[in-house]
Motif scaffolding. Structure first.
Motif, PDB file in Angstrom:
ATOM      1  N   LYS A  53      99.033   9.982  36.172  1.00 49.50           N
ATOM      2  CA  LYS A  53      99.254   8.560  35.471  1.00 49.50           C
ATOM      3  C   LYS A  53      99.165   7.502  36.385  1.00 49.50           C
ATOM      4  O   LYS A  53      99.773   7.627  37.497  1.00 49.50           O
ATOM      5  CB  LYS A  53     100.418   8.530  34.607  1.00 49.50           C
ATOM      6  CG  LYS A  53     100.392   9.852  33.401  1.00 49.50           C
ATOM      7  CD  LYS A  53      99.097   9.328  32.231  1.00 49.50           C
ATOM      8  CE  LYS A  53      99.414  10.626  31.197  1.00 49.50           C
ATOM      9  NZ  LYS A  53     100.177  10.242  30.192  1.00 49.50           N
ATOM     10  N   SER A  95      96.601  10.404  28.361  1.00 47.44           N
ATOM     11  CA  SER A  95      97.015  11.641  27.646  1.00 47.44           C
ATOM     12  C   SER A  95      95.942  12.521  27.234  1.00 47.44           C
ATOM     13  O   SER A  95      96.024  13.453  26.892  1.00 47.44           O
ATOM     14  CB  SER A  95      98.313  11.192  26.759  1.00 47.44           C
ATOM     15  OG  SER A  95      99.466  10.353  27.468  1.00 47.44           O
ATOM     16  N   ARG A  98      93.315  14.190  30.153  1.00 47.66           N
ATOM     17  CA  ARG A  98      93.645  14.965  30.958  1.00 47.66           C
ATOM     18  C   ARG A  98      92.929  16.242  31.050  1.00 47.66           C
ATOM     19  O   ARG A  98      92.591  17.032  32.132  1.00 47.66           O
ATOM     20  CB  ARG A  98      95.268  14.908  31.202  1.00 47.66           C
ATOM     21  CG  ARG A  98      96.050  15.225  30.092  1.00 47.66           C
ATOM     22  CD  ARG A  98      97.445  14.879  30.226  1.00 47.66           C
ATOM     23  NE  ARG A  98      98.083  15.094  28.811  1.00 47.66           N
ATOM     24  CZ  ARG A  98      99.245  14.667  28.449  1.00 47.66           C
ATOM     25  NH1 ARG A  98     100.036  14.224  29.630  1.00 47.66           N
ATOM     26  NH2 ARG A  98      99.720  14.531  27.391  1.00 47.66           N
ATOM     27  N   THR A 113     103.117  13.847  33.639  1.00 49.93           N
ATOM     28  CA  THR A 113     103.969  13.861  32.457  1.00 49.93           C
ATOM     29  C   THR A 113     103.652  14.741  31.353  1.00 49.93           C
ATOM     30  O   THR A 113     104.170  14.555  30.184  1.00 49.93           O
ATOM     31  CB  THR A 113     104.152  12.392  32.072  1.00 49.93           C
ATOM     32  OG1 THR A 113     102.989  11.917  31.247  1.00 49.93           O
ATOM     33  CG2 THR A 113     104.420  11.285  33.110  1.00 49.93           C
ATOM     34  N   THR A 115     103.829  17.828  29.282  1.00 46.82           N
ATOM     35  CA  THR A 115     104.563  18.725  28.480  1.00 46.82           C
ATOM     36  C   THR A 115     103.997  20.180  28.394  1.00 46.82           C
ATOM     37  O   THR A 115     102.611  20.228  27.839  1.00 46.82           O
ATOM     38  CB  THR A 115     104.945  18.488  27.132  1.00 46.82           C
ATOM     39  OG1 THR A 115     105.961  17.201  27.059  1.00 46.82           O
ATOM     40  CG2 THR A 115     105.864  19.676  26.418  1.00 46.82           C
ATOM     41  N   ARG A 120      99.402  24.156  24.208  1.00 48.02           N
ATOM     42  CA  ARG A 120      98.421  23.996  25.224  1.00 48.02           C
ATOM     43  C   ARG A 120      98.215  24.938  26.288  1.00 48.02           C
ATOM     44  O   ARG A 120      97.091  24.832  26.793  1.00 48.02           O
ATOM     45  CB  ARG A 120      99.131  22.668  26.137  1.00 48.02           C
ATOM     46  CG  ARG A 120      99.192  21.410  24.928  1.00 48.02           C
ATOM     47  CD  ARG A 120      99.920  20.373  25.826  1.00 48.02           C
ATOM     48  NE  ARG A 120      99.837  19.054  25.224  1.00 48.02           N
ATOM     49  CZ  ARG A 120     100.323  17.888  25.491  1.00 48.02           C
ATOM     50  NH1 ARG A 120     101.363  18.022  26.450  1.00 48.02           N
ATOM     51  NH2 ARG A 120     100.134  16.720  24.935  1.00 48.02           N
ATOM     52  N   SER A 161      99.257  12.723  22.805  1.00 42.50           N
ATOM     53  CA  SER A 161     100.486  13.251  23.387  1.00 42.50           C
ATOM     54  C   SER A 161     101.377  14.176  22.350  1.00 42.50           C
ATOM     55  O   SER A 161     100.993  14.407  21.198  1.00 42.50           O
ATOM     56  CB  SER A 161     101.279  12.020  23.523  1.00 42.50           C
ATOM     57  OG  SER A 161     101.509  11.179  22.360  1.00 42.50           O
ATOM     58  N   THR A 162     102.275  14.892  22.940  1.00 39.20           N
ATOM     59  CA  THR A 162     103.090  15.568  22.167  1.00 39.20           C
ATOM     60  C   THR A 162     104.073  14.591  21.246  1.00 39.20           C
ATOM     61  O   THR A 162     104.439  14.785  20.093  1.00 39.20           O
ATOM     62  CB  THR A 162     103.985  16.386  22.695  1.00 39.20           C
ATOM     63  OG1 THR A 162     104.664  15.902  23.893  1.00 39.20           O
ATOM     64  CG2 THR A 162     103.303  17.509  23.422  1.00 39.20           C
ATOM     65  N   TYR A 182     101.117   4.076  26.948  1.00 37.15           N
ATOM     66  CA  TYR A 182     102.339   3.629  26.311  1.00 37.15           C
ATOM     67  C   TYR A 182     102.555   2.111  26.701  1.00 37.15           C
ATOM     68  O   TYR A 182     103.120   1.539  25.772  1.00 37.15           O
ATOM     69  CB  TYR A 182     103.286   4.582  26.942  1.00 37.15           C
ATOM     70  CG  TYR A 182     103.417   5.860  26.598  1.00 37.15           C
ATOM     71  CD1 TYR A 182     103.636   6.470  25.234  1.00 37.15           C
ATOM     72  CD2 TYR A 182     102.854   6.923  27.565  1.00 37.15           C
ATOM     73  CE1 TYR A 182     103.400   7.531  24.948  1.00 37.15           C
ATOM     74  CE2 TYR A 182     102.522   8.057  27.083  1.00 37.15           C
ATOM     75  CZ  TYR A 182     102.897   8.668  25.833  1.00 37.15           C
ATOM     76  OH  TYR A 182     102.661   9.819  25.456  1.00 37.15           O
ATOM     77  N   ASP A 200     108.677  10.399  25.744  1.00 35.63           N
ATOM     78  CA  ASP A 200     109.804  10.941  26.496  1.00 35.63           C
ATOM     79  C   ASP A 200     110.619   9.873  26.948  1.00 35.63           C
ATOM     80  O   ASP A 200     110.481   8.983  27.654  1.00 35.63           O
ATOM     81  CB  ASP A 200     109.472  11.760  27.691  1.00 35.63           C
ATOM     82  CG  ASP A 200     108.119  12.836  27.067  1.00 35.63           C
ATOM     83  OD1 ASP A 200     108.330  13.345  25.946  1.00 35.63           O
ATOM     84  OD2 ASP A 200     107.146  13.073  27.910  1.00 35.63           O
TER      85      ASP A 200
HETATM   86  N1  GLU Z   1     105.039  14.701  27.667  1.00 35.80           N
HETATM   87  C1  GLU Z   1     104.263  14.354  26.413  1.00 35.80           C
HETATM   88  C2  GLU Z   1     102.971  14.793  26.565  1.00 35.80           C
HETATM   89  O1  GLU Z   1     102.558  15.576  27.479  1.00 35.80           O
HETATM   90  C3  GLU Z   1     104.387  12.927  26.556  1.00 35.80           C
HETATM   91  C4  GLU Z   1     103.919  11.995  27.650  1.00 35.80           C
HETATM   92  C5  GLU Z   1     102.336  12.025  27.748  1.00 35.80           C
HETATM   93  O2  GLU Z   1     101.576  11.669  26.873  1.00 35.80           O
HETATM   94  O3  GLU Z   1     102.047  12.273  28.957  1.00 35.80           O
HETATM   95  O4  GLU Z   1     102.146  14.617  25.609  1.00 35.80           O
END
Ligand code: GLU
Length: 283
Positions: A53, A95, A98, A113, A115, A120, A161-162, A182, A200
């Protein structure tokens, strides 16, 4: 030695066939080489390409002075590149893009970042968890005491994103607006287009610290999920998974993981947090 003589027409057909077959074998050889393991490719090219990011302090953001991308995730990437003895190239990811970036081979690893969760893990492989946080909200100060206060709110988050999924489950009547990233959701909050931004806590704390009118906002103690971060690796690349995992475990045992955490989240950082986790070998 006796030599069989073919008529010239047949001979040229044989020659054509020989050229054709060798061409095919060369091409297959090349395509096999192209599918050699990612670890081997990284060593051969001498560069590890990592998707990160670039607008999420303190995980990955552009440093105002150096114009370099820096942050906690970047330090993790540097440690893996150092372990491999190769140069590091950073590529900004979102997000949403990726995982495609990884599967299409545009990046060798994603440290962004991310999760790690079973859904996944069906698509990509993950390292041991290297960070632990949980999903919360940024809201105007004093407005939100319980989750019910956000029941029918307009809530900003990021696509893919999650956070987007969890909020839809926790607050099914809320209107979720998914932005590319974000910072755009934070802008929407400042413009009154949404009443909350959710992702998060560790990301929210970094974003809040950068808001010009940050005194007007807060992160209430309302956690809706646990989010352990993993380094994502293309499926089936065991060699690379092993190197990444041993880098992480060595960082933990040498104290480097603690130092990196203290640099970005310690008491003197913009958004201090407690280190509530250790990096351990997971099954
Ligand atoms: N950790 C969460 C995710 O992997 C939210 C942060 C993000 O979007 O990278 O989706």
């Amino acid at each position: 030695m006796t030599c069989i003589q073919f008529p010239s027409k047949v001979q040229s057909k044989i020659q054509f066939l020989v050229v054709f077959v060798s061409l095919i074998s060369i091409l297959t050889g090349i395509s096999l080489a192209a599918h050699a393991d990612v670890l081997g490719d990284v060593k051969k090219k001498g560069t590890l390409v990592v998707g990160v990011k670039d607008s999420l302090p303190p995980f990955g953001y552009v440093d105002e002075k150096s114009r370099d991308i820096v942050g906690y995730d970047i330090d993790m990437a540097k440690a893996v590149a150092k372990k491999l003895g190769v140069k590091l190239e950073l590529k900004p990811v979102t997000s949403a893009n990726r995982f495609p970036m990884l599967s299409e081979g545009n990046v060798d690893l994603v440290i962004a970042t991310t999760t790690k969760n079973p859904e996944r893990a069906a698509q990509v492989d993950f390292s041991h968890a290297y960070f632990l946080t949980g999903q919360k909200f940024i809201v105007a100060k004093g407005k939100v005491k319980t989750l019910q206060d956000l029941d029918t709110a307009r809530i900003g988050t990021a696509k893919g994103s999650t956070s987007e999924k969890n909020v839809a489950t926790s607050l099914p009547k809320a209107k979720v607006l998914s932005y590319d990233d974000y910072p755009q959701a934070v802008l929407a909050l400042q413009q009154g287009k949404v009443q909350a931004v959710t992702t998060d806590e560790a990301i929210l704390a970094g974003l809040l610290a950068k808001m010009p009118n940050k005194d007007k906002y807060e992160i209430p103690d309302l956690k809706i999920s646990d989010e352990p971060y993993g380094i994502a690796i293309k499926k089936g690349e065991k060699g690379l998974v092993d190197v990444v995992n041993s880098t992480l475990l060595e960082m933990e045992s040498s104290g480097d993981a603690d130092k990196v955490f203290a640099q970005w989240f310690g008491p003197n950082s913009a958004a201090p947090l407690k280190r509530t986790f250790k990096i351990t070998a997971e099954k």
